[in-house]
Design an enzyme around this catalytic site. Sequence first.
Site, PDB file in Angstrom:
ATOM      1  N   LYS A  78      36.396  34.367  45.558  1.00  0.00           N
ATOM      2  CA  LYS A  78      36.668  34.216  44.125  1.00  0.00           C
ATOM      3  C   LYS A  78      37.502  32.971  43.801  1.00  0.00           C
ATOM      4  O   LYS A  78      37.406  32.432  42.711  1.00  0.00           O
ATOM      5  CB  LYS A  78      37.380  35.461  43.585  1.00  0.00           C
ATOM      6  CG  LYS A  78      36.450  36.659  43.386  1.00  0.00           C
ATOM      7  CD  LYS A  78      37.195  37.817  42.749  1.00  0.00           C
ATOM      8  CE  LYS A  78      36.234  38.905  42.328  1.00  0.00           C
ATOM      9  NZ  LYS A  78      36.880  39.977  41.562  1.00  0.00           N
ATOM     10  N   GLY A  81      50.687  46.616  41.770  1.00  0.00           N
ATOM     11  CA  GLY A  81      49.934  45.654  42.570  1.00  0.00           C
ATOM     12  C   GLY A  81      49.934  44.295  41.888  1.00  0.00           C
ATOM     13  O   GLY A  81      50.064  44.211  40.654  1.00  0.00           O
ATOM     14  N   ASP A  95      35.974  40.075  34.893  1.00  0.00           N
ATOM     15  CA  ASP A  95      36.818  41.231  35.234  1.00  0.00           C
ATOM     16  C   ASP A  95      37.800  41.531  34.090  1.00  0.00           C
ATOM     17  O   ASP A  95      38.038  42.695  33.751  1.00  0.00           O
ATOM     18  CB  ASP A  95      37.622  40.973  36.518  1.00  0.00           C
ATOM     19  CG  ASP A  95      36.782  41.176  37.772  1.00  0.00           C
ATOM     20  OD1 ASP A  95      35.774  41.898  37.706  1.00  0.00           O
ATOM     21  OD2 ASP A  95      37.128  40.594  38.821  1.00  0.00           O
TER      22      ASP A  95
HETATM   23  P1  NAP Z   1      43.880  42.452  46.518  1.00  0.00           P
HETATM   24  O1  NAP Z   1      43.696  41.087  45.926  1.00  0.00           O
HETATM   25  O2  NAP Z   1      43.922  42.609  47.981  1.00  0.00           O
HETATM   26  O3  NAP Z   1      45.263  43.046  45.891  1.00  0.00           O
HETATM   27  C1  NAP Z   1      45.724  44.331  46.215  1.00  0.00           C
HETATM   28  C2  NAP Z   1      47.182  44.490  45.776  1.00  0.00           C
HETATM   29  O4  NAP Z   1      47.599  45.814  46.172  1.00  0.00           O
HETATM   30  C3  NAP Z   1      48.150  43.530  46.455  1.00  0.00           C
HETATM   31  O5  NAP Z   1      49.252  43.295  45.610  1.00  0.00           O
HETATM   32  C4  NAP Z   1      48.564  44.333  47.689  1.00  0.00           C
HETATM   33  O6  NAP Z   1      49.791  43.934  48.238  1.00  0.00           O
HETATM   34  C5  NAP Z   1      48.698  45.695  47.083  1.00  0.00           C
HETATM   35  N1  NAP Z   1      48.620  46.755  48.091  1.00  0.00           N
HETATM   36  C6  NAP Z   1      47.632  46.951  48.992  1.00  0.00           C
HETATM   37  N2  NAP Z   1      47.904  48.018  49.760  1.00  0.00           N
HETATM   38  C7  NAP Z   1      49.115  48.487  49.342  1.00  0.00           C
HETATM   39  C8  NAP Z   1      49.954  49.566  49.751  1.00  0.00           C
HETATM   40  N3  NAP Z   1      49.584  50.381  50.741  1.00  0.00           N
HETATM   41  N4  NAP Z   1      51.133  49.751  49.106  1.00  0.00           N
HETATM   42  C9  NAP Z   1      51.503  48.939  48.098  1.00  0.00           C
HETATM   43  N5  NAP Z   1      50.752  47.901  47.661  1.00  0.00           N
HETATM   44  C10 NAP Z   1      49.565  47.684  48.263  1.00  0.00           C
HETATM   45  O7  NAP Z   1      42.752  43.439  46.008  1.00  0.00           O
HETATM   46  P2  NAP Z   1      42.015  43.444  44.570  1.00  0.00           P
HETATM   47  O8  NAP Z   1      40.827  42.564  44.607  1.00  0.00           O
HETATM   48  O9  NAP Z   1      43.033  43.208  43.521  1.00  0.00           O
HETATM   49  O10 NAP Z   1      41.440  44.941  44.520  1.00  0.00           O
HETATM   50  C11 NAP Z   1      42.312  46.045  44.434  1.00  0.00           C
HETATM   51  C12 NAP Z   1      41.538  47.328  44.126  1.00  0.00           C
HETATM   52  O11 NAP Z   1      40.946  47.218  42.840  1.00  0.00           O
HETATM   53  C13 NAP Z   1      40.395  47.625  45.110  1.00  0.00           C
HETATM   54  O12 NAP Z   1      40.373  49.009  45.366  1.00  0.00           O
HETATM   55  C14 NAP Z   1      39.156  47.221  44.345  1.00  0.00           C
HETATM   56  O13 NAP Z   1      38.004  47.967  44.730  1.00  0.00           O
HETATM   57  C15 NAP Z   1      39.563  47.566  42.927  1.00  0.00           C
HETATM   58  N6  NAP Z   1      38.835  46.755  41.942  1.00  0.00           N
HETATM   59  C16 NAP Z   1      38.094  47.413  41.019  1.00  0.00           C
HETATM   60  C17 NAP Z   1      37.403  46.699  40.061  1.00  0.00           C
HETATM   61  C18 NAP Z   1      36.580  47.422  39.030  1.00  0.00           C
HETATM   62  O14 NAP Z   1      35.698  46.814  38.435  1.00  0.00           O
HETATM   63  N7  NAP Z   1      36.854  48.690  38.795  1.00  0.00           N
HETATM   64  C19 NAP Z   1      37.461  45.287  40.044  1.00  0.00           C
HETATM   65  C20 NAP Z   1      38.256  44.648  41.022  1.00  0.00           C
HETATM   66  C21 NAP Z   1      38.935  45.391  41.969  1.00  0.00           C
HETATM   67  P3  NAP Z   1      49.777  43.016  49.574  1.00  0.00           P
HETATM   68  O15 NAP Z   1      49.272  41.675  49.153  1.00  0.00           O
HETATM   69  O16 NAP Z   1      51.206  43.035  49.998  1.00  0.00           O
HETATM   70  O17 NAP Z   1      48.843  43.684  50.566  1.00  0.00           O
END
Ligand code: NAP
Length: 291
Positions: A70, A133, A106
Amino acid sequence: MTIYHLGLIGHPLSHSLSPRIQKAALQACGLEGEYSLFPVAPDNFQGLKDLLARVRSGEITGLNVTIPHKQNVIALLDELTSTAKAIGAVNVIYLQNQKLVGDNTDAPGFLADLKRFIRDRESLIDKSALVLGAGGSARAVVYALLCDGWKVTVAARRIEQAQQLARSFKNYQLPITSLNSPILRAASLWDQVSNISLLVNTTPIGMTPDIDQSPLPQDISIPNGTIIYDLVYNPRETKLVRDARAQGLQATTGLGMLIEQAALGFTLWTGHNPPREAMMTAVEQSPISSL
Ligand code: NAP
């Protein structure tokens, strides 16, 4: 008749739901076309270049982009929309006036689904949100909320990540605060943020296979009236949503956002506004859920 050649760049892509969703949109709009998966390994910059050259030549009509590209694709594009620029990430690519344009659906996808969800209560809500997050999707969510006039607090386990996010939106002239990391597990959460009307989970906590996990501590009770929006959509009902509903709160997972961001991308490529129900039905019939 135009034939639309669409697809998704990312890695890994084997469980992607996008082909189902986009093929349902093509069918519902009576359009000819295909939606292919283009797995490109994280360090394969040439692979990205080659695919974008196919968009430039018209061989591919448009692309979705997902993790881990991305941000990587930005350097290869001619223009970014203001939304993609503000978020710093692209999830849709198309050709316009011979230029490769990167957009981000998004943010509007999240906002459209949130508004649908709170439709009857929007005028009654004090627009104050806590976002859990600070990763990629948090950036889209925070941008969408700020544009819609919300006051935003970001809680992340790494304070520097939340602070960086807050800094990148400082020009929006709206209050945004970051909170320290242990708060995701701290019972004092509500002492640190008051009058929250919306809680958005953008962490993957609770996603399959860890379906018994919640980003909130087990013993915490969410203040009455708080609306819960969990971006995780797999499983259909996450623990966070289940617990909130058990408390009598309004709560939803991110399936609606998934459909909405896909539909907005489809419109950018084809000019057609696809029926969300047909796209949702395609997902509901799917045994595996992942973007
Ligand atoms: P990402 O860029 O990896 O960000 C995840 C965030 O969550 C980071 O701040 C990460 O911190 C934190 N995190 C991860 N594991 C954690 C834990 N155990 N405890 C506390 N904080 C934690 O991922 P993303 O792309 O934002 O996606 C996140 C979620 O959103 C996924 O499940 C994805 O499927 C969902 N999503 C859904 C949609 C939709 O259309 N519904 C769209 C996009 C994403 P660290 O950096 O410290 O690991």
